[in-house]
Scaffold this motif. Structure first.
Motif, PDB file in Angstrom:
ATOM      1  N   ALA A 232      95.871  75.854  89.816  1.00 41.00           N
ATOM      2  CA  ALA A 232      95.477  76.075  88.424  1.00 41.00           C
ATOM      3  C   ALA A 232      93.973  76.293  88.325  1.00 41.00           C
ATOM      4  O   ALA A 232      93.193  75.763  89.118  1.00 41.00           O
ATOM      5  CB  ALA A 232      95.902  74.890  87.565  1.00 41.00           C
ATOM      6  N   GLU A 233      93.568  77.080  87.306  1.00 42.62           N
ATOM      7  CA  GLU A 233      92.178  77.482  87.150  1.00 42.62           C
ATOM      8  C   GLU A 233      91.753  77.376  85.690  1.00 42.62           C
ATOM      9  O   GLU A 233      92.379  76.680  84.911  1.00 42.62           O
ATOM     10  CB  GLU A 233      91.972  78.917  87.684  1.00 42.62           C
ATOM     11  N   LEU A 234      90.654  78.054  85.343  1.00 38.67           N
ATOM     12  CA  LEU A 234      90.079  78.043  83.992  1.00 38.67           C
ATOM     13  C   LEU A 234      89.742  76.627  83.516  1.00 38.67           C
ATOM     14  O   LEU A 234      89.771  76.331  82.328  1.00 38.67           O
ATOM     15  CB  LEU A 234      91.012  78.731  82.982  1.00 38.67           C
ATOM     16  N   GLY A 235      89.427  75.752  84.464  1.00 36.79           N
ATOM     17  CA  GLY A 235      89.052  74.392  84.091  1.00 36.79           C
ATOM     18  C   GLY A 235      90.222  73.491  83.759  1.00 36.79           C
ATOM     19  O   GLY A 235      90.032  72.380  83.248  1.00 36.79           O
ATOM     20  N   SER A 236      91.442  73.936  84.068  1.00 33.36           N
ATOM     21  CA  SER A 236      92.620  73.166  83.660  1.00 33.36           C
ATOM     22  C   SER A 236      92.739  71.831  84.384  1.00 33.36           C
ATOM     23  O   SER A 236      93.292  70.874  83.830  1.00 33.36           O
ATOM     24  CB  SER A 236      93.889  73.988  83.874  1.00 33.36           C
ATOM     25  N   THR A 237      92.217  71.725  85.621  1.00 35.97           N
ATOM     26  CA  THR A 237      92.278  70.436  86.311  1.00 35.97           C
ATOM     27  C   THR A 237      91.299  69.434  85.705  1.00 35.97           C
ATOM     28  O   THR A 237      91.402  68.232  85.967  1.00 35.97           O
ATOM     29  CB  THR A 237      91.984  70.593  87.818  1.00 35.97           C
ATOM     30  N   TYR A 238      90.374  69.913  84.893  1.00 30.93           N
ATOM     31  CA  TYR A 238      89.478  69.045  84.116  1.00 30.93           C
ATOM     32  C   TYR A 238      90.122  68.680  82.778  1.00 30.93           C
ATOM     33  O   TYR A 238      90.130  67.519  82.368  1.00 30.93           O
ATOM     34  CB  TYR A 238      88.149  69.767  83.884  1.00 30.93           C
ATOM     35  N   ILE A 239      90.678  69.689  82.099  1.00 25.54           N
ATOM     36  CA  ILE A 239      91.185  69.488  80.740  1.00 25.54           C
ATOM     37  C   ILE A 239      92.503  68.721  80.724  1.00 25.54           C
ATOM     38  O   ILE A 239      92.695  67.791  79.933  1.00 25.54           O
ATOM     39  CB  ILE A 239      91.375  70.847  80.035  1.00 25.54           C
ATOM     40  N   LEU A 240      93.430  69.108  81.598  1.00 26.32           N
ATOM     41  CA  LEU A 240      94.795  68.592  81.512  1.00 26.32           C
ATOM     42  C   LEU A 240      94.882  67.071  81.656  1.00 26.32           C
ATOM     43  O   LEU A 240      95.560  66.415  80.845  1.00 26.32           O
ATOM     44  CB  LEU A 240      95.673  69.297  82.553  1.00 26.32           C
ATOM     45  N   PRO A 241      94.219  66.433  82.640  1.00 23.30           N
ATOM     46  CA  PRO A 241      94.305  64.967  82.717  1.00 23.30           C
ATOM     47  C   PRO A 241      93.725  64.270  81.489  1.00 23.30           C
ATOM     48  O   PRO A 241      94.191  63.197  81.100  1.00 23.30           O
ATOM     49  CB  PRO A 241      93.487  64.626  83.969  1.00 23.30           C
ATOM     50  N   ARG A 242      92.710  64.872  80.881  1.00 25.99           N
ATOM     51  CA  ARG A 242      92.109  64.285  79.691  1.00 25.99           C
ATOM     52  C   ARG A 242      93.009  64.457  78.472  1.00 25.99           C
ATOM     53  O   ARG A 242      92.909  63.699  77.510  1.00 25.99           O
ATOM     54  CB  ARG A 242      90.737  64.916  79.436  1.00 25.99           C
ATOM     55  N   LEU A 243      93.873  65.453  78.529  1.00 28.96           N
ATOM     56  CA  LEU A 243      94.755  65.748  77.403  1.00 28.96           C
ATOM     57  C   LEU A 243      96.046  64.936  77.461  1.00 28.96           C
ATOM     58  O   LEU A 243      96.493  64.394  76.448  1.00 28.96           O
ATOM     59  CB  LEU A 243      95.074  67.244  77.398  1.00 28.96           C
ATOM     60  N   VAL A 244      96.646  64.841  78.648  1.00 32.31           N
ATOM     61  CA  VAL A 244      97.963  64.197  78.754  1.00 32.31           C
ATOM     62  C   VAL A 244      97.978  63.010  79.707  1.00 32.31           C
ATOM     63  O   VAL A 244      99.014  62.358  79.862  1.00 32.31           O
ATOM     64  CB  VAL A 244      99.033  65.222  79.201  1.00 32.31           C
ATOM     65  N   GLY A 245      96.854  62.709  80.357  1.00 31.85           N
ATOM     66  CA  GLY A 245      96.810  61.630  81.335  1.00 31.85           C
ATOM     67  C   GLY A 245      97.038  62.157  82.746  1.00 31.85           C
ATOM     68  O   GLY A 245      97.644  63.211  82.944  1.00 31.85           O
ATOM     69  N   MET A 246      96.561  61.408  83.732  1.00 28.44           N
ATOM     70  CA  MET A 246      96.619  61.866  85.115  1.00 28.44           C
ATOM     71  C   MET A 246      98.051  62.009  85.630  1.00 28.44           C
ATOM     72  O   MET A 246      98.386  62.972  86.322  1.00 28.44           O
ATOM     73  CB  MET A 246      95.835  60.907  86.016  1.00 28.44           C
ATOM     74  N   ALA A 247      98.923  61.051  85.298  1.00 33.10           N
ATOM     75  CA  ALA A 247     100.287  61.095  85.828  1.00 33.10           C
ATOM     76  C   ALA A 247     101.042  62.319  85.317  1.00 33.10           C
ATOM     77  O   ALA A 247     101.702  63.030  86.088  1.00 33.10           O
ATOM     78  CB  ALA A 247     101.032  59.815  85.462  1.00 33.10           C
ATOM     79  N   ARG A 248     100.951  62.586  84.026  1.00 35.48           N
ATOM     80  CA  ARG A 248     101.665  63.734  83.470  1.00 35.48           C
ATOM     81  C   ARG A 248     101.025  65.044  83.910  1.00 35.48           C
ATOM     82  O   ARG A 248     101.727  66.032  84.172  1.00 35.48           O
ATOM     83  CB  ARG A 248     101.712  63.621  81.946  1.00 35.48           C
ATOM     84  N   ALA A 249      99.696  65.068  84.002  1.00 38.07           N
ATOM     85  CA  ALA A 249      99.031  66.267  84.516  1.00 38.07           C
ATOM     86  C   ALA A 249      99.490  66.551  85.939  1.00 38.07           C
ATOM     87  O   ALA A 249      99.746  67.707  86.310  1.00 38.07           O
ATOM     88  CB  ALA A 249      97.518  66.092  84.471  1.00 38.07           C
ATOM     89  N   SER A 250      99.619  65.506  86.735  1.00 30.87           N
ATOM     90  CA  SER A 250     100.074  65.675  88.119  1.00 30.87           C
ATOM     91  C   SER A 250     101.485  66.243  88.160  1.00 30.87           C
ATOM     92  O   SER A 250     101.786  67.147  88.956  1.00 30.87           O
ATOM     93  CB  SER A 250     100.025  64.329  88.853  1.00 30.87           C
ATOM     94  N   GLU A 251     102.362  65.740  87.309  1.00 34.32           N
ATOM     95  CA  GLU A 251     103.730  66.260  87.287  1.00 34.32           C
ATOM     96  C   GLU A 251     103.752  67.728  86.878  1.00 34.32           C
ATOM     97  O   GLU A 251     104.436  68.552  87.501  1.00 34.32           O
ATOM     98  CB  GLU A 251     104.601  65.435  86.340  1.00 34.32           C
ATOM     99  N   LEU A 252     103.009  68.066  85.836  1.00 34.24           N
ATOM    100  CA  LEU A 252     102.969  69.454  85.365  1.00 34.24           C
ATOM    101  C   LEU A 252     102.479  70.398  86.460  1.00 34.24           C
ATOM    102  O   LEU A 252     103.026  71.497  86.642  1.00 34.24           O
ATOM    103  CB  LEU A 252     102.060  69.563  84.143  1.00 34.24           C
TER     104      LEU A 252
END
Length: 261
Positions: free
Chosen positions: A142-162
């Motif tokens: 994933a790109e466009l800063g999504s590895t920065y945004i996604l954990p802050r938006l849904v939490g690390m565990a859910r970001a990891s699953e996604l």
């Protein structure tokens, strides 16, 4: 307004709408899309008559991801441009906008279609929308800063699953996880995004700009540091014509006429 190959630009009152417009390819992303998005959104950000930016897609999908046929051809020619984007210009532009942004999602928001939506402040999705971060299934990430945004938006565990599964998720699941703000009936995502934008546009532009920037600063700042950010912003906002107009409008029992100054 300038004509683009991959986009359509429209203004409805104070709402600037940028529509991805390659419907025959489900709005699949190419480098030209990225370059045109930077130009179009920068122009809308500089336009004081536009107070909210909405990002949408034409046809049956918001964006189906990168145009794999295009990138396959580029790879065969040895002309790959370093992935979906050549630079950090687009995500940095979106992060530093002076006005709020809303993504209106429908059909599919996959790959870069999903990460592009993350760059917007708010996300409205029609009920049939499928959202997927498919990168791991394509041998990339994933790109466009999504590895920065996604954990802050849904939490690390859910970001990891996604990100680890590369699966498509329903709009209902994404709403439950906090990835999107609300679900609307099929075919109504843009209508509801514009309606939300109109509600936001009733507020003072400088208040929105300072509040938006403070929210993002708060992701990194300390609590005392954020108190200082708020204090300095308020000191300035109390001195603006828009604040004086708001007080006068309350006194006269009428809607305020904000000018952004």
């Amino acid at each position: 307004m300038q004509a683009y190959e991959t986009l359509r630009i429209e203004q409805r009152g104070a709402i600037g709408i940028v529509t991805l417009h390659r419907p025959e390819r489900l709005n699949a992303w190419t480098p030209a899309t990225g370059k045109e998005l930077v130009h179009a959104i920068r122009a809308l950000d500089a336009d004081s008559s536009v107070r909210v930016v909405v990002l949408a897609g034409a046809g049956r999908a918001f964006c189906s991801g990168a145009d794999l046929d295009f990138f396959r051809t580029q790879r065969e020619k040895g002309e790959m441009e370093g992935g979906v984007t050549r630079s950090e210009e687009f995500p940095l532009l979106m992060r530093n906008l002076s006005k709020p942004s809303i993504a209106a999602l429908h059909g599919y928001a996959l790959g870069v279609g999903a990460t592009m939506a993350l760059l917007c402040d708010l996300r409205i999705a029609s009920q049939e929308t499928k959202i997927g971060f498919l990168f791991a299934r394509l041998g990339v990430m994933a790109e466009l800063g999504s590895t920065y945004i996604l954990p802050r938006l849904v939490g690390m565990a859910r970001a990891s699953e996604l990100l680890f599964t590369g699966k498509m998720y329903s709009a209902a699941q994404c709403e439950a996880w906090g990835l999107i703000n609300r679900i609307v009936p099929e075919g109504q995502a843009l209508e509801h995004a514009v309606q939300l934008g109109e509600e936001i546009a009733e507020c003072a532009p400088l208040s929105l700009q300072f509040t938006r920037h403070a929210l993002y600063q708060g992701l990194e700042n300390s609590f005392p540091g954020q108190l200082r950010v708020e204090s300095l912003a308020l000191q300035y906002l109390y001195s603006t014509s828009d604040h004086a107009e708001a007080l006068e409008a309350i006194r006269q029992q009428r809607p305020p006429q904000f000018r952004g100054r």
